[in-house]
Design a protein around this motif. Sequence first.
Motif, short mmCIF file in Angstrom:
data_model
loop_
_atom_site.label_atom_id
_atom_site.label_comp_id
_atom_site.label_asym_id
_atom_site.label_seq_id
_atom_site.Cartn_x
_atom_site.Cartn_y
_atom_site.Cartn_z
N ASP A 184 -10.88 2.09 10.02
CA ASP A 184 -12.16 1.45 9.71
C ASP A 184 -13.10 1.39 10.91
O ASP A 184 -14.29 1.13 10.74
N TYR A 185 -12.54 1.58 12.12
CA TYR A 185 -13.42 1.57 13.29
C TYR A 185 -13.59 2.97 13.88
O TYR A 185 -14.41 3.17 14.78
N MET A 186 -12.86 3.96 13.35
CA MET A 186 -12.98 5.33 13.83
C MET A 186 -14.20 6.00 13.21
O MET A 186 -14.79 5.49 12.25
N SER A 187 -14.56 7.16 13.75
CA SER A 187 -15.64 7.93 13.14
C SER A 187 -15.19 8.38 11.76
O SER A 187 -13.99 8.53 11.48
N GLU A 188 -16.13 8.58 10.88
CA GLU A 188 -15.81 8.97 9.51
C GLU A 188 -15.03 10.28 9.48
O GLU A 188 -14.07 10.44 8.72
N GLU A 189 -15.41 11.23 10.34
CA GLU A 189 -14.74 12.53 10.38
C GLU A 189 -13.29 12.39 10.84
O GLU A 189 -12.37 12.97 10.24
N ALA A 190 -13.06 11.61 11.90
CA ALA A 190 -11.70 11.44 12.41
C ALA A 190 -10.82 10.68 11.42
O ALA A 190 -9.65 11.02 11.23
N ALA A 191 -11.39 9.66 10.79
CA ALA A 191 -10.62 8.89 9.80
C ALA A 191 -10.23 9.76 8.62
O ALA A 191 -9.10 9.65 8.10
N LYS A 192 -11.12 10.64 8.21
CA LYS A 192 -10.83 11.55 7.11
C LYS A 192 -9.73 12.53 7.48
O LYS A 192 -8.85 12.85 6.67
N ALA A 193 -9.76 13.01 8.72
CA ALA A 193 -8.75 13.96 9.19
C ALA A 193 -7.38 13.31 9.28
O ALA A 193 -6.34 13.94 9.04
N LEU A 194 -7.35 12.02 9.62
CA LEU A 194 -6.09 11.31 9.79
C LEU A 194 -5.51 10.81 8.47
O LEU A 194 -4.30 10.60 8.34
N LYS A 195 -6.36 10.64 7.47
CA LYS A 195 -5.97 10.01 6.21
C LYS A 195 -4.72 10.61 5.56
O LYS A 195 -3.85 9.86 5.07
N PRO A 196 -4.54 11.94 5.52
CA PRO A 196 -3.35 12.49 4.83
C PRO A 196 -2.03 12.09 5.48
O PRO A 196 -0.97 12.23 4.85
N TYR A 197 -2.07 11.60 6.70
CA TYR A 197 -0.83 11.32 7.44
C TYR A 197 -0.58 9.81 7.59
O TYR A 197 0.32 9.40 8.32
N ILE A 198 -1.36 9.03 6.88
CA ILE A 198 -1.28 7.57 7.02
C ILE A 198 -0.39 6.95 5.94
O ILE A 198 -0.52 7.27 4.76
N ARG A 199 0.50 6.07 6.38
CA ARG A 199 1.18 5.14 5.48
C ARG A 199 0.45 3.81 5.66
O ARG A 199 0.59 3.16 6.69
N SER A 200 -0.32 3.41 4.68
CA SER A 200 -1.31 2.35 4.90
C SER A 200 -0.72 0.97 5.07
O SER A 200 -1.34 0.10 5.69
N THR A 201 0.47 0.71 4.51
CA THR A 201 1.03 -0.64 4.59
C THR A 201 2.47 -0.63 5.10
O THR A 201 3.19 0.37 4.97
N ARG A 202 2.84 -1.76 5.65
CA ARG A 202 4.20 -2.00 6.13
C ARG A 202 4.59 -3.40 5.66
O ARG A 202 3.88 -4.37 5.97
N VAL A 203 5.68 -3.51 4.87
CA VAL A 203 6.05 -4.79 4.27
C VAL A 203 7.34 -5.33 4.90
O VAL A 203 8.34 -4.61 5.02
N TYR A 204 7.28 -6.59 5.32
CA TYR A 204 8.44 -7.30 5.86
C TYR A 204 8.83 -8.38 4.85
O TYR A 204 7.98 -8.94 4.16
N VAL A 205 10.13 -8.67 4.79
CA VAL A 205 10.64 -9.70 3.87
C VAL A 205 11.36 -10.77 4.68
O VAL A 205 12.11 -10.46 5.62
N TRP A 206 11.13 -12.03 4.32
CA TRP A 206 11.76 -13.16 5.01
C TRP A 206 13.22 -13.29 4.54
O TRP A 206 13.49 -13.54 3.38
N LYS A 207 14.15 -13.10 5.47
CA LYS A 207 15.58 -13.21 5.16
C LYS A 207 16.28 -13.90 6.32
O LYS A 207 16.06 -13.55 7.49
N ASN A 208 17.11 -14.88 5.99
CA ASN A 208 17.94 -15.55 6.99
C ASN A 208 17.12 -16.07 8.19
O ASN A 208 17.53 -15.95 9.34
N GLY A 209 15.96 -16.61 7.89
CA GLY A 209 15.18 -17.27 8.93
C GLY A 209 14.30 -16.38 9.77
O GLY A 209 13.80 -16.81 10.82
N HIS A 210 14.06 -15.13 9.34
CA HIS A 210 13.12 -14.27 10.06
C HIS A 210 12.65 -13.13 9.15
O HIS A 210 13.25 -12.86 8.12
N PHE A 211 11.58 -12.48 9.57
CA PHE A 211 11.05 -11.34 8.83
C PHE A 211 11.77 -10.06 9.26
O PHE A 211 11.96 -9.83 10.46
N GLU A 212 12.14 -9.27 8.29
CA GLU A 212 12.75 -7.98 8.61
C GLU A 212 12.30 -6.92 7.62
O GLU A 212 11.74 -7.23 6.59
#
Length: 212
Positions: A184-212
């Motif tokens: 969102d802060y990169m140039s439009e051209e660079a963001a478009k070039a990078l888009k095919p290689y992006i995993r947009s989210t990373r999910v952590y789950v709370w287990k046994n007193g911490h996120f993993e």
Amino acid sequence: MKRLITLFFLVCLCMAGARAQLAKVCFTNMPDSICPLLTAVNRADFIDFLESKMKAEVTNRLGGKSEMTHLSADYIRIKMTDQSTWQMKLLPLNDSTKVICTIRTACAPACDSSLRFYATDWKPLPSTDFLPQLPVLDDFVAEPTDTTNLYRYNDARRQADMLLMKADLSASGQELTFTFTTPDYMSEEAAKALKPYIRSTRVYVWKNGHFE
């Protein structure tokens, strides 16, 4: 008779402890230094408005409008300004003890978040005890397997020189989601070039007193 009195006393203690760890109670008891934009009156008004089925909007210390948009037993979300939000979640350490996780997010225009952890009396706790490892750039961007696009990919990745992430706590579950916002802060051209290689989210789950 003595046993009944003791049992009643223990039940009262348990009920008091459970109430003390409700999100709204922790929130109203929160020191001003944790969230300086809001006054103690603002915090109490949020709760009163929502519990009265009213729009929970207040005038904050800077004269702007802040709105609590979600309140449950263990989760609070506030739209602090047009460009910022604040979240709070009570997470269980064991059957009787909880820890508070807060997230402050600012968007200008790319969103970025900071996380903090506290005991229920708002004593700061080390974040690494509950979130041992934050995501890194490689968690969101994967190098192409097709070498014909490697030069274009490397050029776009060089422009992703700042890792920005938006964090969100689940209102109904115990998940913590990081969304990659660097494009969102990169140039439009660079963001478009990078888009095919992006995993947009990373999910952590709370287990046994911490996120993993």
